[in-house]
Write a protein that holds these residues in place. Sequence first.
Motif, PDB file in Angstrom:
ATOM      1  N   ASN A  97       0.747  -1.153   0.060  1.00  0.00           N
ATOM      2  CA  ASN A  97      -0.238   0.026   0.148  1.00  0.00           C
ATOM      3  C   ASN A  97       1.029   1.285  -0.012  1.00  0.00           C
ATOM      4  OD1 ASN A  97      -1.592   2.386   0.713  1.00  0.00           O
ATOM      5  ND2 ASN A  97      -2.822   1.086   1.981  1.00  0.00           N
ATOM      6  N   PRO A  98       1.187   1.908  -1.020  1.00  0.00           N
ATOM      7  CA  PRO A  98       2.032   2.936  -1.220  1.00  0.00           C
ATOM      8  C   PRO A  98       1.648   4.268  -0.351  1.00  0.00           C
ATOM      9  CG  PRO A  98       1.245   2.419  -3.431  1.00  0.00           C
ATOM     10  CD  PRO A  98       0.401   1.689  -2.630  1.00  0.00           C
ATOM     11  N   LEU A  99       0.562   4.342  -0.016  1.00  0.00           N
ATOM     12  CA  LEU A  99       0.238   5.307   0.994  1.00  0.00           C
ATOM     13  C   LEU A  99       0.686   5.255   2.320  1.00  0.00           C
ATOM     14  CD1 LEU A  99      -1.662   8.001   0.995  1.00  0.00           C
ATOM     15  CD2 LEU A  99      -3.374   6.656   2.107  1.00  0.00           C
ATOM     16  N   LEU A 100       0.642   3.971   2.719  1.00  0.00           N
ATOM     17  CA  LEU A 100       1.071   3.673   4.000  1.00  0.00           C
ATOM     18  C   LEU A 100       2.809   3.231   3.874  1.00  0.00           C
ATOM     19  CD1 LEU A 100      -1.220   1.121   5.339  1.00  0.00           C
ATOM     20  CD2 LEU A 100      -1.607   3.457   5.202  1.00  0.00           C
ATOM     21  N   VAL A 101       3.086   3.122   2.993  1.00  0.00           N
ATOM     22  CA  VAL A 101       4.661   2.921   2.787  1.00  0.00           C
ATOM     23  C   VAL A 101       5.311   4.305   3.029  1.00  0.00           C
ATOM     24  CG1 VAL A 101       6.389   2.544   0.856  1.00  0.00           C
ATOM     25  CG2 VAL A 101       4.733   0.742   1.393  1.00  0.00           C
ATOM     26  N   GLU A 102       4.717   5.157   2.280  1.00  0.00           N
ATOM     27  CA  GLU A 102       5.072   6.774   2.202  1.00  0.00           C
ATOM     28  C   GLU A 102       5.195   7.229   3.547  1.00  0.00           C
ATOM     29  OE1 GLU A 102       4.485  10.255  -0.768  1.00  0.00           O
ATOM     30  OE2 GLU A 102       2.944  10.345   1.057  1.00  0.00           O
ATOM     31  N   GLY A 103       3.855   6.890   4.544  1.00  0.00           N
ATOM     32  CA  GLY A 103       3.804   7.250   5.699  1.00  0.00           C
ATOM     33  C   GLY A 103       4.961   6.656   6.812  1.00  0.00           C
ATOM     34  N   GLN A 104       5.282   5.559   6.360  1.00  0.00           N
ATOM     35  CA  GLN A 104       6.273   4.821   7.314  1.00  0.00           C
ATOM     36  C   GLN A 104       7.692   5.615   7.075  1.00  0.00           C
ATOM     37  OE1 GLN A 104       6.505   2.488   9.689  1.00  0.00           O
ATOM     38  NE2 GLN A 104       4.356   2.875   9.512  1.00  0.00           N
ATOM     39  N   ILE A 105       7.839   6.047   5.726  1.00  0.00           N
ATOM     40  CA  ILE A 105       9.136   6.832   5.448  1.00  0.00           C
ATOM     41  C   ILE A 105       9.290   7.984   6.123  1.00  0.00           C
ATOM     42  CG2 ILE A 105      10.536   7.600   3.361  1.00  0.00           C
ATOM     43  CD1 ILE A 105       9.519   5.013   1.653  1.00  0.00           C
ATOM     44  N   LEU A 106       8.059   8.815   5.850  1.00  0.00           N
ATOM     45  CA  LEU A 106       7.994  10.123   6.383  1.00  0.00           C
ATOM     46  C   LEU A 106       8.261   9.950   7.894  1.00  0.00           C
ATOM     47  CD1 LEU A 106       5.103  11.215   4.221  1.00  0.00           C
ATOM     48  CD2 LEU A 106       7.521  12.425   4.340  1.00  0.00           C
ATOM     49  N   GLY A 107       7.398   8.841   8.481  1.00  0.00           N
ATOM     50  CA  GLY A 107       7.822   8.983  10.015  1.00  0.00           C
ATOM     51  C   GLY A 107       8.995   8.659  10.513  1.00  0.00           C
ATOM     52  N   GLY A 108       9.867   7.693   9.562  1.00  0.00           N
ATOM     53  CA  GLY A 108      11.248   7.352  10.027  1.00  0.00           C
ATOM     54  C   GLY A 108      11.985   8.503   9.880  1.00  0.00           C
ATOM     55  N   PHE A 109      11.788   9.184   8.718  1.00  0.00           N
ATOM     56  CA  PHE A 109      12.550  10.324   8.593  1.00  0.00           C
ATOM     57  C   PHE A 109      12.505  11.283   9.612  1.00  0.00           C
ATOM     58  CE2 PHE A 109      12.848  14.606   6.444  1.00  0.00           C
ATOM     59  CZ  PHE A 109      14.273  14.446   6.022  1.00  0.00           C
ATOM     60  N   ALA A 110      11.219  11.719  10.057  1.00  0.00           N
ATOM     61  CA  ALA A 110      11.155  12.511  11.131  1.00  0.00           C
ATOM     62  C   ALA A 110      11.860  12.178  12.383  1.00  0.00           C
ATOM     63  CB  ALA A 110       9.546  12.609  11.662  1.00  0.00           C
ATOM     64  N   HIS A 111      11.965  10.721  12.848  1.00  0.00           N
ATOM     65  CA  HIS A 111      12.534  10.246  13.983  1.00  0.00           C
ATOM     66  C   HIS A 111      14.133  10.437  13.737  1.00  0.00           C
ATOM     67  CE1 HIS A 111       9.506   7.462  15.439  1.00  0.00           C
ATOM     68  NE2 HIS A 111       9.884   8.421  16.325  1.00  0.00           N
ATOM     69  N   ALA A 112      14.754  10.252  12.566  1.00  0.00           N
ATOM     70  CA  ALA A 112      15.904  10.510  12.140  1.00  0.00           C
ATOM     71  C   ALA A 112      16.440  11.707  12.107  1.00  0.00           C
ATOM     72  CB  ALA A 112      16.159  10.004  10.668  1.00  0.00           C
ATOM     73  N   VAL A 113      15.417  12.902  11.790  1.00  0.00           N
ATOM     74  CA  VAL A 113      15.771  14.120  11.841  1.00  0.00           C
ATOM     75  C   VAL A 113      15.978  14.457  13.563  1.00  0.00           C
ATOM     76  CG1 VAL A 113      14.974  16.404  11.742  1.00  0.00           C
ATOM     77  CG2 VAL A 113      14.826  14.980   9.760  1.00  0.00           C
ATOM     78  N   GLY A 114      15.270  13.882  14.111  1.00  0.00           N
ATOM     79  CA  GLY A 114      15.555  14.142  15.630  1.00  0.00           C
ATOM     80  C   GLY A 114      16.582  13.733  16.192  1.00  0.00           C
ATOM     81  N   THR A 115      16.939  12.491  15.690  1.00  0.00           N
ATOM     82  CA  THR A 115      18.412  11.742  16.274  1.00  0.00           C
ATOM     83  C   THR A 115      19.635  12.443  15.762  1.00  0.00           C
ATOM     84  OG1 THR A 115      17.299   9.417  15.872  1.00  0.00           O
ATOM     85  CG2 THR A 115      19.458   9.387  15.814  1.00  0.00           C
TER      86      THR A 115
END
Lengths: 1008, 176, 278
Positions: free
Chosen positions: A701-719
């Motif tokens: 499900n590309p929508l959910l895949v994109e959500g996962q990437i955006l969320g992981g990216f936000a965590h990584a920016v925090g890190t």
Amino acid sequence: MTATQTATQTIETKASPAPFVGRAMPRVEDAALLTGVARYADDLPVKPGTLHAAILRSPHAHADLLGIDTAAALAVPGVAAVVTGADAQRHASAFLVGVRAPMEHWCLAIDRVRHVGEPVAVVLADSRYLAEDALDRIEVRYRPLPPVTSIALALEEGSEPLHPAVGSNLVNSRRFRYGDPEAAFARAARTVSVEVEYPRNSCTPMECFVVLADYDAAEDSYEVLSNFSGPFAVHPVMARALKVPGSRLRLKTPPHSGGSFGNKQAVFPYVVLMGLCARVAGRPVKWVEDRLEHLMAATSATARRMRIDAAVEPDGRVLALRMEQTEDCGAYLRAPEPASLYRNHGNLTGAYDIPNLAVSNRIVVTNKTPTGLNRGFGGGQLYYGLERLMNRVAAELGLDPLDVIRRNLVAADAMPYRTASGGTLDSGDYRATLEQAVREGALDTLKARRDALRAEGRLYGIGYAAVVEPSISNMGYITTVLTAEERHKAGPKNGAQATASVAVDPTGGVSVTVASAPQGQGHRTVLAQVVADVFGLRFEDIRVNTDLDTGKDAWSIASGNYSSRFAGAVAGAAQVAATRLRGRMAALVAGPLNCRVEDVRFAGGKVFSDANPDNSLSFSRVAAAGHWAPGTLPDGQEAALRETAFWTPEPLKAPTDADHINSSACYGFIFDFCGVEIDRTTGALRIDRYVTMHDAGRLLNPLLVEGQILGGFAHAVGTALYEEYAYGDDGRFLSGTFADYLVPTACEVPVPVILHRESPSPVTPLGAKGVGEGNCMSTPVCLANAVADALSGIAVDEVPSLPITPAKLAALIHPPEPPRPASAAGSGETSPPAAVKGGRGLTGEGSREVPATPEQVWAILLDPKELAALLPGCEALDLVGPNAYRAEVVVGIGPVRGRYTAEVALSDLDPPNALTLTGSGSSALGTGRGTGHVRLERTAGGTRVTYRYSAEVGGKVAAVGGRMLDSASRLLIGQFFEKLVARAGGPAARPETPSLLARLLRLLGLNR
Amino acid sequence: MPPLTSTSALTAETRHAVSIVLNGTPRTGHAHPRLLLSDFLRHELGAHGTRVGCEHGVCGACTVRIEGVAQRACLTLAVQADGRRIDTVEGLAQANGGRMTALQEAFRRHHALQCGFCTAGILMSLTDYLDRNPKPTEEELRDMLSGHLCRCTGYAGIVRAVMEVTGQTMKEVAHV
Amino acid sequence: MKPASFDYLRPATVADALAALAAGGDDARVIAGGQSLMPMLNMRLVQPRLLIDLGRLEELRTLRVEDGWLSVGAAVTQAEVLARRTLAQEVPLLAAALPWVGHFQTRNRGTLCGSVAHADPSAETPLCLVATGGEVVLRNLRRRRTVAAADFFLGPLTTVKAADEIVECIRFPLARPGSGHAFREQSMRHGDFAIAACAATVDGERASLAVGGVADRPTTRSWPLVAGGLPPDLDDALNAFAWDLGGDDDQHATARYRRDLVRRIGRTVLEEALSCRR
Ligand SMILES: Cc1cc2nc3c(=O)[nH]c(=O)nc-3n(C[C@@H](O)[C@H](O)[C@H](O)COP(=O)(O)OP(=O)(O)OC[C@H]3O[C@@H](n4cnc5c(N)ncnc54)[C@H](O)[C@@H]3O)c2cc1C
Ligand code: FES
Ligand code: FES
């Protein structure tokens, strides 16, 4: 995002419209969440008579626990029980530990506390408010021990062992050798090295831990509901700690959970603790972790120190790696640690074709929160070292970093590629993927932009990172920490068993049950897509249940929500179960349809023969037959319209005797690049552009895949830029609130460009791989590499430690600080106490001249009555020994006040020249310790009083008030000496601030 | 709000009646003076759609509208809310004939939520904010959203959803 | 994380509030917007016996210009002041700084007077009050007194306000024609308390710089203009100021970084203030 069209080879839905798998379906979860009716753990009803728990936690990093007095707490109205380590010893046992070392970890401290926030006692009362009232009444006596606050300290010979029976804070070391690294280093043109440290941080879900526990004395069994996320490999750990078989620990999960990112694995000690509490109190118990507790003591990613040497050829080809990894797991090796260190063991060489590898892995314990699952789990740590190294190779050889990556990537025709340490990279064309990202992400434009901005004198850099993202962990990888002999003794561990059940009811309703413990990722949606396709039904015809009951549902040790196992393993298992069930239904109707079983088709809500689509039965009709007329089935056929599939990836074997381990079933590929700019004035970093290319196999499900990437990216920016669980050198914890632990907001997280490529995994049923963690592995180091590039003219390949804060960048880009001018403070009669950040806590000094003789000042200091007047907020001072006092003091600043029982002593007496004053105390607000050296020198006008002090503040005030801690401590210490000066007849105020007089008068109580 | 006419003193040990108009319906519960409004709504009135993520004002999960104004329920005492109109996430669809509002629908379309724990607070802030500033720039919107922490979405879906509802589009990439 | 027990008083008049405060002494605490006090109550850092709510007192809901001052009463929120259309003309520094105070949602509740009474060394409102030469009007049962902002703050969370006094209102002098103002701050994230905040004013023949977040209270220093411009030795002067402010290390920033910001942002805002004189 690029659209996804993949043929669905596995699903026969010829007559139906496009399959749901691969489509961006909005989620079935959302309606409940958006309207507020969704039920998280804290929203579920509790049994009548439920008690509410509050946990007393250690303010000390390291201390012997001498005694606990609970009498006063028990006397608080509404309090039913207070549970301590003694109860744990009576009814529970210590947790199993993953390495062979005599370390005991209990759900409540027994005779020692090893980190700030460690649970020491639990109050059970009619409400959380009342329980917290009683917390303040529990008296605990501690004897502080020297804290071990860093990897370096833990490795020191003389560091105080946290676990005396182990004898050392280095609790495990292993060496591995793959290929022939020595020969490669000898042969190589040169050696390039990096040394990096990765900090402690955590993905901090917005919902904290929740546990509802009940104990059934008649059956000796526990029933617990918790937002535990798995892995259910720790279910046996919990059951063992409660001293019951797994069948007597019935663990349920709620319908909704407010995020985990691995963290909610760490609720498991509290499942045991609350089970224990329910047993002791004889009533159900509820505990809701609050944010202070979560930040201080829930869990953390491991800190890692890493040194990597690369044997390199002049063209940048890496022939061999030598890795030394030292992992800080905190105070205890809590299950499943030391998994962080071994999760990536099969892919230690990342996306690169590096056949020779030497590894030294060491695990240390420190006086910090135990570590555990956290998005990216070990990957952020590994790739921070590896990708900094590749960048360094380019810098030292004068090559383009991108070319160094290109030259070392695993080639497409080598797939499936076996890595040096035994991993099997399953699919992908890494080079083509990289080139596609360079093209579609417009790297050329970015380079032109960098050149243009640099020409204006701006600090701009480009960074790259290439990583493989492992998913679906091998349950056996953790045993790589053991030697082959130890493994033989323990028995093999391998696989990653996923379960799913699919049932069809008599009306044709389809329900799916999985043990995936979703935490917001939309599992229900994806499963509905997968199963609807199998049966040729509508998306909305499928009901998915994801709340789990270990007493009733199918699960296994690999169940749960971690290691990005959902898309590959769980969705795959559901497809297997549904396909099997469909086969059974086909057998039911082949007779009536007059065709062979293989020719039965399911589409558009109908069941028919391929040869004669017009003669169809409705799906519900077939379902009804399965339930109402099982006797009509051909002989030997089962009618059951429920199917449970257990699926485990074929390639996941136990570690070999040579320590080869395929630690994950699939490996996605990620290539990132980015441009960052650093503000010359403030050191602030701005992410100008971020491109992230993912090959995660087939996208369900590309929508959910994109959500996962955006969320992981936000965590990584925090890190990368903001987040750290910070500790003082004395072990005090400094990041206790969301104002101190800095989670990025909408203003800090840019939107990355997301690109895809799909190389289906040959390993999983649907060809999908995990996708949720990758950016936590690639992004921090990609940003760090960009910083290195931006600073290239200033500091050669130097990057500050994570998080890369403006202050750290400013220290690199700003010229040396202009000195303190002679005219600035420090001149004149008095000097204000200047703070110097010393080794431990706050230190400062000052000096004042007073019109009294040294003997007179001495007499003041030695007179208990005078001393009582000098101590801020002193209400009583009793002599308890020679020059030793016990004082009751109420101290604080402004409205923040705590009542402390303090030990005060005068020592090193050299009348009337010098003495040392020490004090220590603790209260519900935290602990304080201070030492002051006072020197008295005779001068023409009287005496010069010179003082030097050091102070440490710990516990709650340190955790939540870090920003003002030093100035507040200084204010209090200043008060003491100001008063001393005033008592000795000196000028009461610093001349330059007349308002100080007012302050002193107020402090002395003269204006009331 | 009409001004108060008499001083009222509520003792610590007593549970006092607190009456509010919750999503248009008068409701009464009881609260000690120290009970937080977030706990009162969730555990006394059963309106658990308002979530609690930090209890110190930073995360925004508990944001509700008091007299129309978005504010933190965890930094409000239940007794302070006595006599006031309080709107929570449960009221949004209720006031829209039982159907999700355009904003809620846009959240769904743009995958503006994953675990959903932050969502109620964000929706309540947005409804107040968009009343006052119906067409915010992306920068203004992000500035307002900085009063909420979301750990799942990276905020992109949220921004996209609001920009769509206000008839605009989101900047997809920082500079290009 | 729940507050300890307290009695709660919702006074109908300021007089009632003051009487209760006088009777309660150190055990009583007033609450205005609660955006600083409530977190401290929830964490049990503060445990008053009596809480006196100023929030609904109409008498304190004053926001008006009188005798050349903008007077802001104790029940006026940050959002209400920000929404005042004439604010940028009246007190341009405050207009520039208020958006940096917390977030939309906290500004809807938090008051300016509460921020001043709270005396966080990094807070923007106390900084503006000191920078503009404003005043704090204190009132107890018996009397009302006015304290210059420069004398009001003593240290972190510590002011000259006595336990029986409330901050009735704070008063900002209206910006004089021909004056220039600029504000900038550096924080870790948007809406965080400042690592260093700088407010500059150029008025008549003097330029002044007020700094928050570095010393233990907002601190200001001024210099005469030289030939209508900033003093030629400004860098040295800023360096001396930065060192005098001291500053501490914390987990996010070093004392040195704070001094760096004073030297650098200090110059920037002074230049901006000079160039935007009206
Ligand atoms: C997430 C978040 C972020 C924030 N960020 C910032 C920021 O960046 N900058 C900033 O400056 N502030 C910030 N704040 C705090 C700010 O919002 C508060 O509004 C302000 O500090 C206090 O105002 P208040 O009306 O809420 O006071 P309260 O919280 O009600 O009171 C604060 C203290 O002052 C006393 N007090 C209040 N009013 C009076 C009065 N009239 N007379 C006597 N005593 C009184 C109280 O007894 C208490 O001790 C933030 C708050 C939060 C929750
Ligand atoms: S719970 Fe209220 S702001 Fe976090
Ligand atoms: S959706 Fe999970 S925190 Fe926002």
